[in-house]
Design an enzyme around this catalytic site. Structure first.
Site, short mmCIF file in Angstrom:
data_model
loop_
_atom_site.label_atom_id
_atom_site.label_comp_id
_atom_site.label_asym_id
_atom_site.label_seq_id
_atom_site.Cartn_x
_atom_site.Cartn_y
_atom_site.Cartn_z
N LEU A 505 0.81 -1.22 0.00
CA LEU A 505 0.00 0.00 0.00
C LEU A 505 0.84 1.27 0.00
O LEU A 505 0.40 2.31 -0.45
CB LEU A 505 -0.93 0.02 1.23
CG LEU A 505 -1.95 -1.12 1.32
CD1 LEU A 505 -2.68 -1.05 2.65
CD2 LEU A 505 -2.95 -1.03 0.17
N GLY A 506 2.05 1.20 0.56
CA GLY A 506 2.89 2.39 0.63
C GLY A 506 4.16 2.12 1.40
O GLY A 506 4.41 1.01 1.89
N GLY A 508 7.36 4.27 3.97
CA GLY A 508 7.86 5.46 4.66
C GLY A 508 9.20 5.19 5.29
O GLY A 508 9.85 4.16 5.01
N PHE A 510 9.82 4.30 8.20
CA PHE A 510 9.75 3.16 9.12
C PHE A 510 9.84 1.83 8.39
O PHE A 510 10.21 0.82 8.95
CB PHE A 510 8.42 3.20 9.89
CG PHE A 510 7.23 3.26 8.98
CD1 PHE A 510 6.70 2.12 8.43
CD2 PHE A 510 6.67 4.48 8.63
CE1 PHE A 510 5.62 2.17 7.58
CE2 PHE A 510 5.59 4.54 7.78
CZ PHE A 510 5.06 3.39 7.25
N VAL A 513 3.97 -0.75 4.19
CA VAL A 513 2.64 -1.12 4.63
C VAL A 513 2.02 -2.03 3.58
O VAL A 513 2.06 -1.72 2.38
CB VAL A 513 1.74 0.12 4.85
CG1 VAL A 513 0.36 -0.32 5.32
CG2 VAL A 513 2.37 1.05 5.88
N LYS A 527 1.84 -2.77 9.01
CA LYS A 527 3.00 -1.88 8.93
C LYS A 527 4.22 -2.71 9.33
O LYS A 527 4.38 -3.11 10.49
CB LYS A 527 2.82 -0.68 9.86
CG LYS A 527 4.00 0.30 9.79
CD LYS A 527 3.91 1.38 10.86
CE LYS A 527 2.89 2.43 10.50
NZ LYS A 527 2.94 3.58 11.43
N ASP A 624 2.59 15.04 13.78
CA ASP A 624 2.78 14.74 12.35
C ASP A 624 1.44 14.65 11.63
O ASP A 624 1.23 13.76 10.80
CB ASP A 624 3.55 13.42 12.19
CG ASP A 624 4.17 13.27 10.79
OD1 ASP A 624 4.34 14.31 10.12
OD2 ASP A 624 4.48 12.14 10.39
#
Length: 720
Positions: A505-506, A508, A510, A513, A527, A624
């Site tokens: 899904l994406g 970052g 970290f 996901v 995640k 954030d």
């Protein structure tokens, strides 16, 4: 502009519309019968990308082509020469211009009496053929459904006329021909609604009286009827508000959906659907077993009391299709000391072939005695029908398609042999006596030890902060997440198809996901912490400590975590509409987001922030907040996510300061960027930026031609 276009189209339709169809009139391509409230039209149409012509009924005020009934579904016209008229016998007939017959109501063939009829399209969407002289209804489309059940429409059997009203799916979205699936009321035993694939059951409801598993099945303002008498057996639903457009559809894949038209986004919204989970499939676990969709980490199939897997090897491989058989086949269960064991919260077995009502007004004792007297009786249940007293429904033979619910459902009383009955009696009685003996034996030891342990704990709590370690990851204050579920790694690997790139899904700082689906059908977002990310480790600790405590409809829900081997993961509820930025900054998707929905999203975000700052037990500064950290569920409700950078404030604390400024530029307040000072005002500043982006559809970091140095805030308020 869009609404004006729709009005023009409607006006053009009305220019060639008819109120009624009589013997001296006909309908050709481009002409329509229109209901009085202008909700439905009846005429010729071409579905999807098809070039064939069909005669049918559809919604007028819905911007998507939505057909609810088709006359010649298996005999399409290949051109525009079709003509609908009323013949000399009072029948509706569809034929080519050369008079070749394609379809007819065929109601007066037996009489061959010359009569006059009138066809009308009612506001309910029902096409009715009426005898002109006495207003007798000769034929109606509601008696001959296709794939759609409308409000006030019956699904079931008229035992007086022999009419069976059932749904059949389209072959595809472009072909309304009779598909593979049908939804029928099966009247045998206790009536049930069953979806068939061909002649094979695909999904079914519980035997009547039906028990809804979720509150969403029948929403406010909707009522339903179930009639079961010597004349009729049918189900129907009714909507109080005539402005609400609702329909039940059986699609080409066998899925039943309850859909409601949302005029704000110009889409049909799903209110309920089935089959949805693995356990919903008919006979998923075979006979004499139950299927539990809430089993996340174990096999969903379990044998009923007194039964064992028919094929242990297949059962170990998590294939329950062969079902279960009696444990002690050598022992008779008739007149040999057998008895009954209650199994709770079930969708009751299929009653089509083996169930029957044994008597009215019978309680459990009477029903049990009646079942014992018949050697074929395998189980029974007690039902209260319409508040008129209890009744006994018994099964004689195979128990098939049983589903276990978490908190609702009916009780099934299962017949077991003497050996199995003795085991259950010992469990219920023996466990109590054992507990008493154990309590007497250990009370003198346990109580002193407990008091010593309690004093030691109080002393240690004052000396240092409690820490707990999850396989090498220390998290402060273990009391903050005592009930957070721990997922097994193999469960997450299976759910994400081994973290397949197609499920990503994406990504970052970290890590990544992934979208996943648990064995019970629930969709999740995983995640996955990157092994090389120091930022991700800190965020993981922070989210487990903070978000596990938070419960609010505008905050994303943390379902659990997984810390196993070298993997560290957080598992969230899945948000099908993804993040807010993926919609408001996408010109195509943003066009479906009207001002009302934008305002609702803004209010939802504000409620979530207010909860974090004031209404929760903890005072939390998110630090954030941005459009990509606001997720949208299936109903476009906003949920704030990603608490990796959040900070916990004391109740009387107003601000804090840090030397490590983290967050996303463009959303951070000036005092935080420059001096490292943050407070509730920092989140409010970020919220203001999101609000501007929602209203304008532009990113804060965009530049403007007249002032390239300005961002969205500067452009809005006129400073650089």
């Amino acid at each position: 502009m869009f609404k004006s276009l729709i009005l023009i189209i409607l006006f053009l339709k009305f220019c060639t519309s008819l109120d009624t169809l009589t013997t001296n009139k006909s309908i050709k391509d481009g002409q329509y019968l229109i209901s009085k409230d202008n909700n439905f039209a009846f005429g010729f149409f071409s579905p999807g990308n098809s070039s064939y012509k069909y005669l049918g009924i559809w919604y007028v005020k819905v911007t998507q082509q939505t057909v609810v009934w088709v006359a010649n579904r298996n005999d399409p016209l290949n051109d525009s020469s079709g003509v609908l008229s009323i013949n000399q016998y009072g029948d509706l007939v569809l034929h080519y211009s050369n008079n070749r017959l394609l379809w007819s109501t065929n109601v007066s063939v037996q009489d061959k009496v010359i009569t006059s009829s009138v066809a009308q399209l009612h506001d309910s969407g029902n096409l009715v053929l009426i005898q002109d002289n006495n207003k007798k209804v000769l034929w109606q489309s509601f008696d001959h459904p296709t794939d759609t059940l409308l409000p006030n429409m019956k699904l079931g059997l008229n035992l007086m006329t022999g009419i069976n009203m059932f749904l059949t799916s389209w072959k595809s979205k472009d072909d309304p021909g009779t598909g593979n699936y049908s939804l029928k009321i099966n009247p045998n035993g206790s009536p049930q609604s069953i979806v068939y694939k061909g002649s094979t059951p695909h999904w079914r409801t519980s035997p009547w009286p039906w028990i809804s598993r979720t509150n969403e099945t029948y929403s406010s303002g909707e009522k339903y009827d179930f009639v079961n008498n010597k004349d009729e057996i049918y189900y129907a639903y009714f909507v109080d508000d005539p402005s609400i457009m609702k329909r039940v559809v059986l699609d080409s894949t066998g899925l039943i959906q309850t859909l409601v038209w949302d005029d704000g986004v110009h889409q049909w919204k799903e209110q309920w659907s089935a089959p949805k989970y693995r356990c919903d499939k008919y006979g998923q676990c075979g006979s004499y077993s139950k299927c539990s969709p809430d089993n996340v980490n174990r096999f969903e199939c379990m044998c009923l009391p007194g039964y064992e897997p028919k094929s242990p090897r297949e059962w170990d491989l998590r294939n329950g299709a062969n079902g279960c058989v009696r444990k002690h086949l050598e022992l008779s269960v008739c007149g040999n000391g057998e008895g009954f064991v209650k199994v709770e919260r079930l969708k009751l077995p299929d009653s089509s072939f083996s169930a029957a009502w044994t008597g009215m007004g019978m309680g459990r004792f009477e029903c049990e005695q009646a079942c014992l007297m018949n050697c074929s009786c395998t189980a029974f249940t007690i039902m209260n029908i319409d508040g008129k007293g209890t009744n006994c429904l018994a099964w004689y033979g195979e128990l098939m398609d049983i589903l276990e619910y978490a908190d609702e459902g009916s009780d099934l009383i299962v017949r077991v042999d003497a050996i199995e009955l003795a085991k259950y009696i010992r469990k219920s009685k023996g466990s109590l006596s054992k507990q008493r003996k154990l309590a007497i034996a250990l009370v003198s030891i346990v109580v002193p030890m407990f008091l010593v342990s309690l004093l030691a704990y109080i002393w240690l709590a004052k000396k240092k902060k409690t820490k707990v370690s999850f396989e090498g990851h220390e998290l402060e204050d273990s009391s903050t997440h005592p009930d957070l579920p721990i997922f097994d790694l193999s469960c997450i690997v299976a759910a994400t198809e081994n973290f397949s790139p197609t499920n990503k899904l994406g990504q970052g700082g970290f890590g990544s996901v992934f979208k996943g689906q648990l064995s019970n059908g629930q969709h999740i977002a995983v995640k996955r912490l990157s092994k090389s990310s120091r930022q991700g480790t800190g965020e993981f600790k922070n989210e487990v400590m903070l978000i596990a405590k938070l419960q609010h409809k505008n905050l994303v829900k943390l379902l659990g975590c997984c810390i196993q081997e070298d993997e560290t993961m957080l598992i969230y509820e899945y948000m099908p509409n993804k993040s807010l930025d993926s919609i408001i900054f996408d010109h195509t998707r943003a066009s479906f987001l009207n001002w009302k929905k934008r305002f609702e999203i803004i209010l939802g975000i504000a409620r979530g922030i207010l909860y974090l700052h004031q209404d929760s037990r903890l005072k939390i500064i998110h630090r954030d907040l941005k459009a990509s950290n606001v997720l949208l569920d299936a109903e476009m409700n906003p949920k704030i996510s990603d608490f990796g950078l959040a900070r916990l404030f004391k109740e009387d604390q107003t601000q804090d300061k840090t030397t490590r400024v983290v967050g996303t530029f463009g959303y951070m307040s000036p005092e935080y960027v420059v001096y490292g000072q943050f407070s509730t005002k920092s989140d409010v500043f970020s919220f203001d930026v999101i609000l501007l982006e929602i209203v304008s559809g532009k990113k804060n970091c965009d530049s403007y031609q007249e002032h390239p140095s300005q961002n969205l805030i500067g452009h809005s308020f006129g400073y650089s």
